[in-house]
Design a protein around this motif. Structure first.
Motif, PDB file in Angstrom:
ATOM      1  N   PRO A   1      32.400  40.470 -19.947  1.00  0.00           N
ATOM      2  CA  PRO A   1      31.413  41.277 -20.668  1.00  0.00           C
ATOM      3  C   PRO A   1      30.046  41.253 -19.981  1.00  0.00           C
ATOM      4  CG  PRO A   1      31.952  39.275 -21.904  1.00  0.00           C
ATOM      5  CD  PRO A   1      32.855  39.333 -20.707  1.00  0.00           C
ATOM      6  N   TYR A   2      29.749  40.178 -19.282  1.00  0.00           N
ATOM      7  CA  TYR A   2      28.486  40.067 -18.533  1.00  0.00           C
ATOM      8  C   TYR A   2      28.846  39.737 -17.090  1.00  0.00           C
ATOM      9  CZ  TYR A   2      26.648  39.678 -23.229  1.00  0.00           C
ATOM     10  OH  TYR A   2      26.348  39.915 -24.539  1.00  0.00           O
ATOM     11  N   PRO A   3      28.756  40.711 -16.198  1.00  0.00           N
ATOM     12  CA  PRO A   3      29.176  40.458 -14.820  1.00  0.00           C
ATOM     13  C   PRO A   3      28.283  39.456 -14.086  1.00  0.00           C
ATOM     14  CG  PRO A   3      28.241  42.662 -15.042  1.00  0.00           C
ATOM     15  CD  PRO A   3      28.327  42.079 -16.412  1.00  0.00           C
ATOM     16  N   SER A   4      27.048  39.276 -14.556  1.00  0.00           N
ATOM     17  CA  SER A   4      26.168  38.319 -13.876  1.00  0.00           C
ATOM     18  C   SER A   4      25.305  37.594 -14.901  1.00  0.00           C
ATOM     19  CB  SER A   4      25.271  39.043 -12.866  1.00  0.00           C
ATOM     20  OG  SER A   4      24.320  39.827 -13.554  1.00  0.00           O
ATOM     21  N   PHE A   5      24.768  36.496 -14.464  1.00  0.00           N
ATOM     22  CA  PHE A   5      23.882  35.718 -15.332  1.00  0.00           C
ATOM     23  C   PHE A   5      22.656  36.545 -15.713  1.00  0.00           C
ATOM     24  CE2 PHE A   5      20.316  32.729 -15.846  1.00  0.00           C
ATOM     25  CZ  PHE A   5      20.799  31.997 -16.911  1.00  0.00           C
TER      26      PHE A   5
ATOM     27  N   VAL B   1      23.342  26.725 -14.166  1.00  0.00           N
ATOM     28  CA  VAL B   1      24.022  25.725 -13.332  1.00  0.00           C
ATOM     29  C   VAL B   1      25.516  25.691 -13.659  1.00  0.00           C
ATOM     30  CG1 VAL B   1      24.198  23.245 -12.890  1.00  0.00           C
ATOM     31  CG2 VAL B   1      21.960  24.336 -12.988  1.00  0.00           C
ATOM     32  N   ALA B   2      25.872  25.896 -14.920  1.00  0.00           N
ATOM     33  CA  ALA B   2      27.265  25.818 -15.349  1.00  0.00           C
ATOM     34  C   ALA B   2      27.941  27.184 -15.410  1.00  0.00           C
ATOM     35  CB  ALA B   2      27.330  25.150 -16.716  1.00  0.00           C
ATOM     36  N   TRP B   3      27.294  28.252 -14.964  1.00  0.00           N
ATOM     37  CA  TRP B   3      27.801  29.612 -15.130  1.00  0.00           C
ATOM     38  C   TRP B   3      29.226  29.786 -14.589  1.00  0.00           C
ATOM     39  CZ3 TRP B   3      26.368  33.592 -17.953  1.00  0.00           C
ATOM     40  CH2 TRP B   3      26.874  34.857 -17.672  1.00  0.00           C
ATOM     41  N   ASP B   4      29.499  29.274 -13.415  1.00  0.00           N
ATOM     42  CA  ASP B   4      30.823  29.439 -12.805  1.00  0.00           C
ATOM     43  C   ASP B   4      31.896  28.614 -13.514  1.00  0.00           C
ATOM     44  OD1 ASP B   4      29.827  31.213 -10.947  1.00  0.00           O
ATOM     45  OD2 ASP B   4      29.362  29.629  -9.496  1.00  0.00           O
ATOM     46  N   ARG B   5      31.504  27.557 -14.215  1.00  0.00           N
ATOM     47  CA  ARG B   5      32.483  26.706 -14.910  1.00  0.00           C
ATOM     48  C   ARG B   5      32.831  27.226 -16.306  1.00  0.00           C
ATOM     49  NH1 ARG B   5      28.821  22.272 -13.476  1.00  0.00           N
ATOM     50  NH2 ARG B   5      28.364  22.339 -15.690  1.00  0.00           N
ATOM     51  N   ILE B   6      32.050  28.135 -16.836  1.00  0.00           N
ATOM     52  CA  ILE B   6      32.298  28.654 -18.183  1.00  0.00           C
ATOM     53  C   ILE B   6      33.433  29.666 -18.089  1.00  0.00           C
ATOM     54  CG2 ILE B   6      31.333  29.858 -20.168  1.00  0.00           C
ATOM     55  CD1 ILE B   6      28.566  28.836 -19.260  1.00  0.00           C
ATOM     56  N   GLU B   7      34.565  29.306 -18.706  1.00  0.00           N
ATOM     57  CA  GLU B   7      35.754  30.152 -18.596  1.00  0.00           C
ATOM     58  C   GLU B   7      35.684  31.367 -19.508  1.00  0.00           C
ATOM     59  OE1 GLU B   7      39.275  27.874 -19.147  1.00  0.00           O
ATOM     60  OE2 GLU B   7      38.747  26.450 -17.593  1.00  0.00           O
ATOM     61  N   ASP B   8      35.263  31.193 -20.741  1.00  0.00           N
ATOM     62  CA  ASP B   8      35.265  32.278 -21.710  1.00  0.00           C
ATOM     63  C   ASP B   8      33.838  32.803 -21.870  1.00  0.00           C
ATOM     64  OD1 ASP B   8      35.776  34.077 -23.665  1.00  0.00           O
ATOM     65  OD2 ASP B   8      36.346  32.617 -25.203  1.00  0.00           O
ATOM     66  N   HIS B   9      33.538  33.894 -21.231  1.00  0.00           N
ATOM     67  CA  HIS B   9      32.186  34.441 -21.275  1.00  0.00           C
ATOM     68  C   HIS B   9      31.878  35.095 -22.615  1.00  0.00           C
ATOM     69  CE1 HIS B   9      30.530  34.275 -17.008  1.00  0.00           C
ATOM     70  NE2 HIS B   9      31.560  33.445 -17.051  1.00  0.00           N
ATOM     71  N   ARG B  10      32.879  35.209 -23.479  1.00  0.00           N
ATOM     72  CA  ARG B  10      32.609  35.711 -24.825  1.00  0.00           C
ATOM     73  C   ARG B  10      31.939  34.627 -25.676  1.00  0.00           C
ATOM     74  NH1 ARG B  10      38.487  37.338 -26.202  1.00  0.00           N
ATOM     75  NH2 ARG B  10      38.686  35.428 -25.017  1.00  0.00           N
TER      76      ARG B  10
ATOM     77  N   LEU C   1      29.484  32.647 -24.589  1.00  0.00           N
ATOM     78  CA  LEU C   1      28.231  32.251 -23.927  1.00  0.00           C
ATOM     79  C   LEU C   1      27.121  31.942 -24.931  1.00  0.00           C
ATOM     80  CD1 LEU C   1      28.138  34.617 -20.855  1.00  0.00           C
ATOM     81  CD2 LEU C   1      28.204  32.127 -20.830  1.00  0.00           C
ATOM     82  N   ASP C   2      27.003  32.743 -25.986  1.00  0.00           N
ATOM     83  CA  ASP C   2      25.946  32.497 -26.966  1.00  0.00           C
ATOM     84  C   ASP C   2      26.083  31.109 -27.577  1.00  0.00           C
ATOM     85  OD1 ASP C   2      24.767  34.895 -26.495  1.00  0.00           O
ATOM     86  OD2 ASP C   2      25.397  35.836 -28.381  1.00  0.00           O
TER      87      ASP C   2
ATOM     88  N   ARG D   1      23.353  28.230 -27.309  1.00  0.00           N
ATOM     89  CA  ARG D   1      22.816  27.629 -28.536  1.00  0.00           C
ATOM     90  C   ARG D   1      22.987  26.114 -28.519  1.00  0.00           C
ATOM     91  NH1 ARG D   1      25.781  31.023 -30.808  1.00  0.00           N
ATOM     92  NH2 ARG D   1      25.245  32.902 -31.845  1.00  0.00           N
ATOM     93  N   ARG D   2      24.130  25.649 -28.066  1.00  0.00           N
ATOM     94  CA  ARG D   2      24.363  24.209 -27.983  1.00  0.00           C
ATOM     95  C   ARG D   2      23.408  23.587 -26.962  1.00  0.00           C
ATOM     96  NH1 ARG D   2      25.178  20.097 -30.803  1.00  0.00           N
ATOM     97  NH2 ARG D   2      26.673  21.302 -31.976  1.00  0.00           N
ATOM     98  N   ALA D   3      23.152  24.282 -25.854  1.00  0.00           N
ATOM     99  CA  ALA D   3      22.199  23.780 -24.856  1.00  0.00           C
ATOM    100  C   ALA D   3      20.788  23.728 -25.448  1.00  0.00           C
ATOM    101  CB  ALA D   3      22.224  24.655 -23.607  1.00  0.00           C
ATOM    102  N   LEU D   4      20.441  24.748 -26.251  1.00  0.00           N
ATOM    103  CA  LEU D   4      19.132  24.740 -26.914  1.00  0.00           C
ATOM    104  C   LEU D   4      19.008  23.528 -27.831  1.00  0.00           C
ATOM    105  CD1 LEU D   4      18.754  28.500 -27.907  1.00  0.00           C
ATOM    106  CD2 LEU D   4      17.188  27.225 -26.454  1.00  0.00           C
TER     107      LEU D   4
END
Length: 181
Positions: A18-22, A60-69, A71-72, A76-79
């Motif tokens: 859904p989001y091709p790039s950061f 930093v973790a963008w490439d390791r996140i498997e499910d881009h759906r 991301l929010d 939020r957890r990082a916040l």
């Protein structure tokens, strides 16, 4: 045929993100994420800093996140984790001590001296001619403007200015007020 064991590798090839790039993710979701950050802090500037830090961790973790759906949820957890870490690391400015750190209270104006000045001022005002006395009282005790004073007394603004100026000159020269000062 059996399902592949490594789902992330096979999904990476076949699914459309859904989001091709950061950058596109941040551009699309920044207002929502900023509102979330503002709910965690009291200051809008702190919320922006908090979001910036959380987005840096997400990048930093963008490439390791498997499910881009999801991301929010990740952001939020990082916040929340970042805010909790900041809260735990905050500097404590208050210390328990035996003595109070406040200085002794500075002496305020003596009520007797204030009353003496008030009385001397009224005696000096009572020495003024009635018209000047009325203008001084309206201007400085009733806090009316020059235009309002002129309207109340039925005179021009210039008359109010000149009469008040002469009255203040007389008050400055009053010997009784000179002693109180």
């Amino acid at each position: 045929m059996t399902a592949p064991v490594c789902t992330s590798a096979s999904n990476a090839v076949t699914r459309a993100l859904p989001y091709p790039s950061f950058a596109s993710y941040v551009k699309a979701r920044q207002p929502v994420l900023l509102r979330t950050a503002r709910s965690l802090t009291a200051n809008p500037s702190d919320a922006e800093d908090l979001l910036q830090t959380a987005l840096a961790k997400t990048y930093v973790a963008w490439d390791r996140i498997e499910d881009h759906r999801a991301l929010d949820g990740y952001v939020r957890r990082a916040l929340l984790n970042t805010r909790t870490s900041q809260w735990r690391k905050r500097k404590v400015d208050e210390f328990v001590c035996g003595e109070l750190p406040e200085p002794e209270g500075l002496p305020g104006p003596d009520p007797a001296e204030a009353q003496a000045l008030h009385d001397a001022m009224w005696r000096a005002i009572m020495k003024l001619p009635a018209r000047q006395r009325a203008m001084v009282v309206l201007r400085y005790y009733e806090d009316l403007s020059e235009a309002q004073t002129a309207e109340v007394l039925g005179v021009s603004i210039g008359t109010v200015k000149s009469a008040v100026s002469r009255a203040l000159g007389k008050l400055r020269e009053d010997p009784e007020l000179g002693l109180v000062r």
